[in-house]
Design an enzyme around this catalytic site. Structure first.
Site, mmCIF file in Angstrom:
data_model
loop_
_atom_site.group_PDB
_atom_site.id
_atom_site.type_symbol
_atom_site.label_atom_id
_atom_site.label_comp_id
_atom_site.label_asym_id
_atom_site.label_seq_id
_atom_site.Cartn_x
_atom_site.Cartn_y
_atom_site.Cartn_z
ATOM 1 C CG HIS A 1 -44.847 43.533 77.434
ATOM 2 N ND1 HIS A 1 -45.810 44.405 76.963
ATOM 3 C CD2 HIS A 1 -44.461 42.786 76.363
ATOM 4 C CE1 HIS A 1 -45.987 44.196 75.672
ATOM 5 N NE2 HIS A 1 -45.175 43.225 75.281
ATOM 6 C CG ASP B 1 -47.464 40.021 82.199
ATOM 7 O OD1 ASP B 1 -48.000 39.029 81.663
ATOM 8 O OD2 ASP B 1 -46.805 40.861 81.560
ATOM 9 C CD GLN C 1 -42.760 35.491 77.485
ATOM 10 O OE1 GLN C 1 -42.247 34.407 77.259
ATOM 11 N NE2 GLN C 1 -43.234 36.254 76.517
ATOM 12 C CE LYS D 1 -46.630 36.983 74.950
ATOM 13 N NZ LYS D 1 -45.570 37.230 73.964
ATOM 14 C CB CYS E 1 -43.005 45.379 74.172
ATOM 15 S SG CYS E 1 -43.726 45.427 72.524
#
Length: 570
Positions: free
Chosen positions: A136, A213, A216, A239, A377
């Site tokens: 991202h 990261d 997700q 999320k 993104c």
């Protein structure tokens, strides 16, 4: 157009009661564009269960006060709840202590915190930072700017044809100069799951720190930061069935102790004099100002909600839905899938030749089906695929096989060859000079917006297509979510404007046809004075265009009016 039914037993054997789960989400009971809501944009943000909404409301109703700063009852109650929420996050990701949990506004701010507090103090010229092409923007841009500022070098790991990380390339680019490796656990654009445990070990073997990261992955897989041995990990609440505006940075305590604060203000100080400041201890030295207290309460509630389920079973349910969706739409002419990794979550990312993603997203929305279209993104990833973006359907624990079938059926219907528009409403109709013109009447004759959009797109097909040589940058209109080229020519002898235009999106071509219907052949005085927004309101454009599409239309109108003002100016 009906879609072929495909047996998918994996979907039918879900161990939790999806129907009962759906009742916990109030928004899933609301319609969208007068249709039942089919929400397939979960990779962007998940919907919120009632328990999360109530947790936020309960904070404001029962203990609204600032934390850590007062001795009265409400502040004590708020502080206890706030720190209990921190402990909930600690347990959720198995951090060794709650002091390793830093509240942020989201994963993006958490990454920026590491970039500024760690990166700008410990990364130097000649060092290397390793990212992947799957990232991202939030996990590329901060490191890109850090490298520029410090003289470090940013290296990018590529992917294979299936959209999986090229592990050999990762290994080859790791070396003793690598000081920081920043990679996503799961790709938000195509759903690829990276083998982060192995990658973290390889990075540590060369002495590099690793930031994961997990924006997700937090809702799809069990996170254990101690088992992973990652140095930093970030995720967002929204999320994870939690509220927006709240997120988490996990970092090893030794790193947090050596990192300086990145924002100054209240709460992050222990002592202030006019000559100097002594900063507060971890985690508070990274939490300047009044935090998102209600958001922390909501995130803790979201974690408690998701902890009711076996995440492996949830993920298998989502993957089965994605597989079922692919099986239903794989026969559509010109379809191409980009979510092809052997190990991925429930995401279907695709394009259909001859159909702009924005058009498909808009027409699905008219049937109550929410998907995401665009670059997600992840522009470098899209550039790698040599495309501008994809259509992405992403699934959550509350999605159903019936919703998948509605999505597939609607998509098949959209991709049907459409009938041509009757000649009596072609753009050559010069009665567009009348306010009550035939095109407006025709659009108003349709009962729903699905039919109106289809009609507009057929009008757009009648616009003469531009050649590649005509599509120059000086004719591009900034501010449109799809590319629009506009040419305006003034004929002084007739005091009229001639307007031609083109776009790579069918819906935008239809809107251009609508604008040309009103503006082509008109005088500068007419164009400056005519309130076209009133006409758009009559046919409902003001209610049915997305904000980004409306902004693009406004940008085109402003360009045309600007040309009229130039002619009219003394």
């Amino acid at each position: 157009m009906p879609v072929k039914s495909v047996d998918n037993k994996a979907v039918m054997t879900t161990t939790f009661n999806v129907k009962a789960v759906r009742k916990l989400f109030p928004i899933l009971q609301t319609p969208a564009n007068c249709q039942p809501l089919v929400y397939l944009d979960n990779a962007a943000t998940t919907q919120k269960p009632l328990s999360v909404i109530q947790a936020i409301s309960d904070y404001y109703q029962n203990c609204n006060a600032n934390v850590h700063r007062a001795s009265h009852h409400l502040s004590t109650k708020a502080t206890l709840g706030f720190e209990k929420a921190r402990q909930t996050v600690q347990q959720f990701i198995n951090a060794s202590t709650s002091d390793e949990i830093i509240w942020t506004r989201g994963a993006t701010e958490a990454i920026n915190l590491v970039a500024y507090s760690y990166g700008y103090h410990f990364i130097k010229a000649g060092d290397e930072i390793l990212v992947t092409i799957l990232e991202h923007h939030a996990n590329i841009v901060p490191w890109q700017q850090l490298a520029k500022a410090t003289g470090a070098k940013l290296k990018v790991v590529s992917i294979n044809t299936a959209g999986e990380l090229d592990q050999q390339d990762f290994h080859n680019k790791l070396n003793k100069k690598t000081k920081l490796v920043c990679l996503s656990h799961i790709s938000n654009a195509i759903g690829t799951i990276n083998p982060i445990r192995q990658l973290i070990k390889e990075a540590h073997d060369v002495g590099a720190l690793v930031l994961i990261d997990a924006a997700q992955s937090a809702a799809h897989t069990k996170l254990d930061v101690q088992a992973l041995d990652c140095d930093f990990l970030v995720f967002s609440g929204h999320k994870l069935y939690g509220p927006t505006g709240i997120g988490v940075l996990y970092a090893k305590r030794a790193l947090l102790d050596m990192m300086p604060p990145w924002q100054m203000g209240g709460e992050m100080i222990e002592l202030v004099t006019l000559e100097d400041t002594r900063f507060n201890r971890v985690p508070f030295k990274f939490e300047a100002g009044t935090p998102n207290i209600a958001g922390a309460f909501g995130l803790a509630s979201a974690i408690e909600f998701i902890n009711q389920f076996d995440l492996h079973q949830v993920t298998q349910h989502e993957i089965a839905l994605a597989s079922y969706a692919e099986s239903l739409i794989q026969h559509l002419p010109g379809i191409r899938f980009y979510s092809k990794a052997s190990n991925r979550i429930g995401i279907v990312s695709f394009l259909i030749e001859g159909h702009h993603p924005q058009d498909i997203g808009l027409l699905l929305d008219q049937q109550g089906i929410a998907v995401r279209v665009g670059h997600h993104c992840t522009m470098p990833l899209m550039q790698h695929f040599n495309i501008n973006g994809t259509i992405r359907a992403s699934f959550a624990l509350y999605n159903t096989t019936q919703e998948v079938e509605l999505f597939a059926s609607a998509l098949a219907d959209i991709c049907q060859p459409a009938t041509m528009v009757p000649r009596h409403v072609e753009l050559a109709d010069n009665e567009h000079k009348n306010v009550e013109n035939k095109l407006t009447k025709k659009l108003l004759s349709f009962n729903n917006w699905d039919q109106r959009y289809r009609h507009l797109m057929q009008l757009g097909k009648q616009l003469p297509p531009w050649t590649d040589q005509q599509k120059t940058d000086d004719k591009l209109i900034p501010g449109c979510e799809s590319r629009v080229w506009l040419k305006i020519t003034y004929q002084a002898e007739t005091n009229q404007f001639n307007i031609t235009a083109d776009s790579d999106a069918r819906v935008m071509k239809g809107l251009l046809a609508l604008l040309i219907n009103f503006y082509d052949g008109q005088s500068p005085d007419f164009i400056e004075s005519y309130d076209i927004t009133t006409e758009f309101s009559r046919i409902g454009l003001d209610k049915h265009l997305s904000p980004s599409r409306s902004n693009g239309l406004i940008a085109i109108i402003n360009r045309i009016k600007q040309e009229a003002r130039v002619i009219n100016s003394p």
